[in-house]
Design a protein around this motif. Structure first.
Motif, PDB file in Angstrom:
ATOM      1  N   LYS A  51       0.969  -1.109   0.025  1.00  0.00           N
ATOM      2  CA  LYS A  51       0.007   0.020  -0.051  1.00  0.00           C
ATOM      3  C   LYS A  51       0.834   1.171  -0.059  1.00  0.00           C
ATOM      4  O   LYS A  51       1.895   1.283   0.683  1.00  0.00           O
ATOM      5  N   LYS A  52       0.606   2.281  -0.565  1.00  0.00           N
ATOM      6  CA  LYS A  52       1.172   3.452  -0.987  1.00  0.00           C
ATOM      7  C   LYS A  52       0.883   4.444   0.134  1.00  0.00           C
ATOM      8  O   LYS A  52       1.420   5.584   0.602  1.00  0.00           O
TER       9      LYS A  52
ATOM     10  N   THR B 203      -4.415   8.043   6.381  1.00  0.00           N
ATOM     11  CA  THR B 203      -4.262   9.176   5.161  1.00  0.00           C
ATOM     12  C   THR B 203      -5.455   8.654   4.314  1.00  0.00           C
ATOM     13  O   THR B 203      -6.282   9.650   3.691  1.00  0.00           O
ATOM     14  N   GLN B 204      -5.822   7.406   3.938  1.00  0.00           N
ATOM     15  CA  GLN B 204      -6.852   7.046   3.271  1.00  0.00           C
ATOM     16  C   GLN B 204      -8.133   7.428   3.756  1.00  0.00           C
ATOM     17  O   GLN B 204      -9.185   8.056   3.212  1.00  0.00           O
ATOM     18  N   HIS B 205      -8.289   7.375   5.176  1.00  0.00           N
ATOM     19  CA  HIS B 205      -9.437   7.805   5.838  1.00  0.00           C
ATOM     20  C   HIS B 205      -9.543   9.362   5.924  1.00  0.00           C
ATOM     21  O   HIS B 205     -10.733   9.848   5.500  1.00  0.00           O
TER      22      HIS B 205
ATOM     23  N   GLY C 168      -1.970  19.615   5.979  1.00  0.00           N
ATOM     24  CA  GLY C 168      -2.626  19.053   7.262  1.00  0.00           C
ATOM     25  C   GLY C 168      -1.402  18.073   7.817  1.00  0.00           C
ATOM     26  O   GLY C 168      -1.510  17.772   8.985  1.00  0.00           O
ATOM     27  N   GLY C 169      -0.430  17.887   6.932  1.00  0.00           N
ATOM     28  CA  GLY C 169       0.700  17.123   7.596  1.00  0.00           C
ATOM     29  C   GLY C 169       0.629  15.674   7.539  1.00  0.00           C
ATOM     30  O   GLY C 169       1.430  15.113   8.273  1.00  0.00           O
ATOM     31  N   SER C 170      -0.549  15.258   7.041  1.00  0.00           N
ATOM     32  CA  SER C 170      -0.791  13.859   6.827  1.00  0.00           C
ATOM     33  C   SER C 170      -0.281  13.273   5.501  1.00  0.00           C
ATOM     34  O   SER C 170      -0.880  12.203   5.085  1.00  0.00           O
ATOM     35  N   ALA C 171       0.907  13.652   5.107  1.00  0.00           N
ATOM     36  CA  ALA C 171       1.339  13.238   3.757  1.00  0.00           C
ATOM     37  C   ALA C 171       1.964  11.748   4.037  1.00  0.00           C
ATOM     38  O   ALA C 171       2.663  11.515   5.001  1.00  0.00           O
ATOM     39  N   CYS C 172       1.826  10.766   2.954  1.00  0.00           N
ATOM     40  CA  CYS C 172       2.355   9.610   3.277  1.00  0.00           C
ATOM     41  C   CYS C 172       3.678   9.325   2.956  1.00  0.00           C
ATOM     42  O   CYS C 172       4.255  10.408   2.413  1.00  0.00           O
TER      43      CYS C 172
ATOM     44  N   SER D 147       1.934  18.371  -6.128  1.00  0.00           N
ATOM     45  CA  SER D 147       2.042  18.464  -7.392  1.00  0.00           C
ATOM     46  C   SER D 147       1.909  17.006  -7.732  1.00  0.00           C
ATOM     47  O   SER D 147       1.248  16.600  -8.846  1.00  0.00           O
ATOM     48  N   ASN D 148       2.526  16.018  -7.158  1.00  0.00           N
ATOM     49  CA  ASN D 148       2.431  14.691  -7.612  1.00  0.00           C
ATOM     50  C   ASN D 148       1.481  13.819  -6.768  1.00  0.00           C
ATOM     51  O   ASN D 148       1.275  12.659  -6.989  1.00  0.00           O
ATOM     52  N   TRP D 149       0.954  14.337  -5.710  1.00  0.00           N
ATOM     53  CA  TRP D 149       0.001  13.740  -4.763  1.00  0.00           C
ATOM     54  C   TRP D 149      -1.174  13.375  -5.644  1.00  0.00           C
ATOM     55  O   TRP D 149      -1.987  12.373  -5.594  1.00  0.00           O
ATOM     56  N   SER D 150      -1.850  14.195  -6.516  1.00  0.00           N
ATOM     57  CA  SER D 150      -2.946  13.868  -7.274  1.00  0.00           C
ATOM     58  C   SER D 150      -2.972  12.684  -7.863  1.00  0.00           C
ATOM     59  O   SER D 150      -4.040  11.981  -8.612  1.00  0.00           O
TER      60      SER D 150
END
Length: 116
Positions: free
Chosen positions: A63-64, A69-71, A95-99, A110-113
């Motif tokens: 899982k990435k 973060t998914q929630h 929010g600071g919950s980057a994976c 930019s690459n999160w989407s």
């Protein structure tokens, strides 16, 4: 015959192995338990390889995103259904919950989407 794709019960697997240890062949076991010969053969072969009738854990793609973060992303999208992927990504990163990826580099907006 058991339906295709259904998992055999623990009891049935034990019976297959016990009958095989008693000297019965694959075809005789299959006729006795009303299973296909290939099902009996695979069950016995798995038992011979592992020494157990327990299922092995399945493997798959790692899982990435973390469950947290998914929630968070799900709650954002359900809260405002008109939010774009870019705005969700910006809010998640702010929010600071980057994976964290396997190389431990946080995602940027930019690459999160691409992960949504």
């Amino acid at each position: 015959m058991a339906p295709h794709g259904k998992e055999l019960s623990e009891d049935l697997k034990k019976r297959i192995v016990a009958l095989h240890k008693d000297g019965l062949g694959y075809k005789n076991i299959a006729k006795t338990l009303k299973l296909s010969c290939s099902t009996v053969a695979k069950t016995i072969q798995r038992f011979n390889m592992t020494g157990s009738i327990q299922n092995r854990p399945r493997h798959g793609r790692p899982k990435k995103l973390s469950a947290r973060t998914q929630h968070h992303i799900q709650r954002l999208s359900l809260g405002n259904r008109h939010m774009s992927a870019a705005s969700i990504a910006a809010e998640v990163v702010e929010g600071g919950s980057a994976c964290q990826c396997s190389d431990h580099m946080p995602h940027t907006a930019s690459n999160w989407s691409a992960w949504l």
